[in-house]
Design a protein around this motif. Structure first.
Motif, short mmCIF file in Angstrom:
data_model
loop_
_atom_site.label_atom_id
_atom_site.label_comp_id
_atom_site.label_asym_id
_atom_site.label_seq_id
_atom_site.Cartn_x
_atom_site.Cartn_y
_atom_site.Cartn_z
N ALA A 251 51.73 35.10 34.32
CA ALA A 251 50.36 34.72 33.94
C ALA A 251 49.39 35.88 34.14
O ALA A 251 49.77 36.90 34.72
CB ALA A 251 49.93 33.53 34.79
N ASN A 252 48.17 35.71 33.70
CA ASN A 252 47.13 36.72 33.93
C ASN A 252 47.03 36.98 35.43
O ASN A 252 47.00 36.05 36.23
CB ASN A 252 45.76 36.23 33.43
CG ASN A 252 45.69 36.16 31.92
OD1 ASN A 252 45.25 35.19 31.36
ND2 ASN A 252 46.15 37.20 31.25
N THR B 15 50.94 44.46 34.78
CA THR B 15 50.40 45.79 34.48
C THR B 15 50.54 46.71 35.68
O THR B 15 50.88 47.89 35.52
CB THR B 15 48.91 45.67 34.05
OG1 THR B 15 48.86 44.83 32.89
CG2 THR B 15 48.31 47.02 33.72
N THR B 16 50.33 46.19 36.88
CA THR B 16 50.47 47.02 38.08
C THR B 16 51.90 47.57 38.16
O THR B 16 52.10 48.76 38.43
CB THR B 16 50.14 46.19 39.34
OG1 THR B 16 48.83 45.66 39.19
CG2 THR B 16 50.20 47.04 40.60
N ALA C 253 49.24 38.25 37.41
CA ALA C 253 50.48 38.08 38.19
C ALA C 253 51.02 39.42 38.73
O ALA C 253 51.72 39.44 39.73
CB ALA C 253 51.55 37.42 37.32
N GLY C 254 50.70 40.52 38.06
CA GLY C 254 51.16 41.83 38.54
C GLY C 254 51.96 42.63 37.53
O GLY C 254 52.57 43.65 37.87
N1 LIG Z 1 43.01 48.92 41.15
C1 LIG Z 1 42.99 47.67 41.61
N2 LIG Z 1 42.27 47.35 42.71
C2 LIG Z 1 42.25 46.10 43.20
N3 LIG Z 1 42.92 45.05 42.67
C3 LIG Z 1 43.64 45.30 41.56
C4 LIG Z 1 43.72 46.60 40.98
N4 LIG Z 1 44.54 46.55 39.89
C5 LIG Z 1 44.95 45.25 39.79
N5 LIG Z 1 44.41 44.51 40.78
C6 LIG Z 1 44.66 43.07 41.03
O1 LIG Z 1 46.08 42.90 41.17
C7 LIG Z 1 46.50 41.68 40.53
C8 LIG Z 1 47.55 41.99 39.46
O2 LIG Z 1 46.91 42.60 38.35
P1 LIG Z 1 47.70 43.04 37.03
O3 LIG Z 1 46.71 43.73 36.12
O4 LIG Z 1 48.89 43.81 37.42
O5 LIG Z 1 48.13 41.64 36.42
P2 LIG Z 1 48.78 41.30 35.00
O6 LIG Z 1 49.96 40.43 35.28
O7 LIG Z 1 49.01 42.53 34.21
O8 LIG Z 1 47.64 40.43 34.33
P3 LIG Z 1 47.11 40.34 32.81
O9 LIG Z 1 48.09 39.49 32.06
O10 LIG Z 1 45.79 39.66 32.99
O11 LIG Z 1 46.98 41.75 32.30
C9 LIG Z 1 45.24 41.04 39.97
O12 LIG Z 1 44.77 40.09 40.91
C10 LIG Z 1 44.27 42.20 39.85
O13 LIG Z 1 42.93 41.75 39.96
#
Ligand SMILES: Nc1ncnc2c1ncn2[C@@H]1O[C@H](COP(=O)(O)OP(=O)(O)OP(=O)(O)O)[C@@H](O)[C@H]1O
Length: 294
Positions: free
Chosen positions: A37-38, A43-44, A40-41
């Motif tokens: 989900a949005n 992109t990280t 979830a992590g």
């Molecule tokens: N540089 C940062 N500093 C602080 N928190 C961060 C940072 N980058 C990401 N986060 C937090 O880490 C969590 C994971 O984010 P991420 O962007 O990896 O999710 P995602 O699964 O890719 O979501 P989406 O589908 O919305 O792109 C989120 O709660 C986000 O707010």
């Protein structure tokens, strides 16, 4: 042999945000769907693979090279589609494609041209005048144009209309035929279902599932919806199928195999309508991994 290997990767942003002790891999020639989900992590994790982020703990490797320490070498060998595209707005689509080709030290833009035609893209338009979908097509051209052995795609169909989503699926199938290793993030089950060999699911920064797609396909149940001519029959039938749900004359349930037994049972009632379909991937995951949506 695993081409992408993530081992105990942790990036703690505080407040329970980030990724925690993540491990998974993608073998050579495999397409892995990275679902969550949005927030979830996804992109990280992917940004670690591209060497943009230094992990707090653990590591990620591509072709045996540490993604952070060997970022420049790795980036050259990967077709990458970022989740959010930081475009130079003053450039035309073609200027941007040429700029990226130069960065990747590519000389031949022949394949980029083919992709532009295939995606029905007008690359002369300035990026600032492009819609989200048009920009996404540019990002796809850039990710695929160098014919890299590894593709890392962060939400690749975001902003694409259904016709273009289908074209994207065909592009992935072509890359699979060429033996590429692909990691593709998404929150759309259907997209993953149609293209991936394996599915890794992330929730609140932790891996909650890592399943072979073929296993999911063979193990999934069928969803039946049977409408009886009267409510009494529906109630009697429901009594024989614990776990089924009834609304007026209609009973819904999941079942694997035993079709003959079901037909024999149905033969005893007056049935108005039968609807049967395979469980969707989303339903399978909800069944195995809890009632919450991913
Ligand atoms: N540089 C940062 N500093 C602080 N928190 C961060 C940072 N980058 C990401 N986060 C937090 O880490 C969590 C994971 O984010 P991420 O962007 O990896 O999710 P995602 O699964 O890719 O979501 P989406 O589908 O919305 O792109 C989120 O709660 C986000 O707010």
């Amino acid at each position: 042999m695993s081409v992408i290997d993530i081992k105990n990767l942790t990036k703690d942003y505080g407040d329970q945000k980030g990724i925690f002790d993540i491990s998974f891999f993608a073998n050579a020639g495999e397409t892995v769907g990275f679902l969550g989900a949005n927030g979830a992590g996804k992109t990280t994790t992917i940004r670690h693979l591209m060497g943009f982020i230094k992990p707090d703990r653990g590591c990620s490797e591509i072709f045996g090279m540490d993604c952070f320490r060997r970022a420049a070498d790795i980036q050259k060998r990967i077709g990458y589609l970022p989740g959010e595209i930081a475009f130079m707005d003053h450039m035309s689509g073609m200027d941007f494609i040429r700029f990226m080709a130069e960065m990747k030290q590519m000389k031949d833009l022949g394949y980029a041209g083919e992709l532009i035609d295939y995606l029905e893209l007008d690359p002369k338009v300035k990026l600032k005048k492009m819609s989200k979908g048009m920009k996404q097509k540019i990002a796809l051209v850039v990710a695929f144009m160098q014919d890299a052995p590894v593709l890392i795609l962060d939400e690749p169909t975001s902003g694409l209309d259904p016709l273009m989503q289908n074209k994207f699926v065909e592009m992935i199938k072509e890359e699979q035929r060429k033996g590429k290793t692909i990691l593709m993030s998404s929150h759309i089950f259907e997209e993953i279902e149609n293209t991936c060999d394996r599915i890794v699911m992330i929730k609140n920064g932790k891996i909650v599932a890592d399943e072979n797609m073929e296993k999911i396909r063979t193990e999934r149940s069928k969803h039946y919806e049977i409408t009886f001519s009267d409510e009494r029959s529906a109630k009697m039938f429901q009594g024989k199928y614990p776990g089924s749900k009834r609304s007026c004359n209609t009973v819904c349930f999941l079942m694997k195999g035993n079709t003959m037994e079901l037909l024999r049972e149905l033969n005893r009632y007056e049935v108005e309508d039968i609807n049967a379909r395979h469980q969707t991937l989303e339903e399978v995951f909800l069944q195995y991994y809890g009632g919450e949506r991913v």
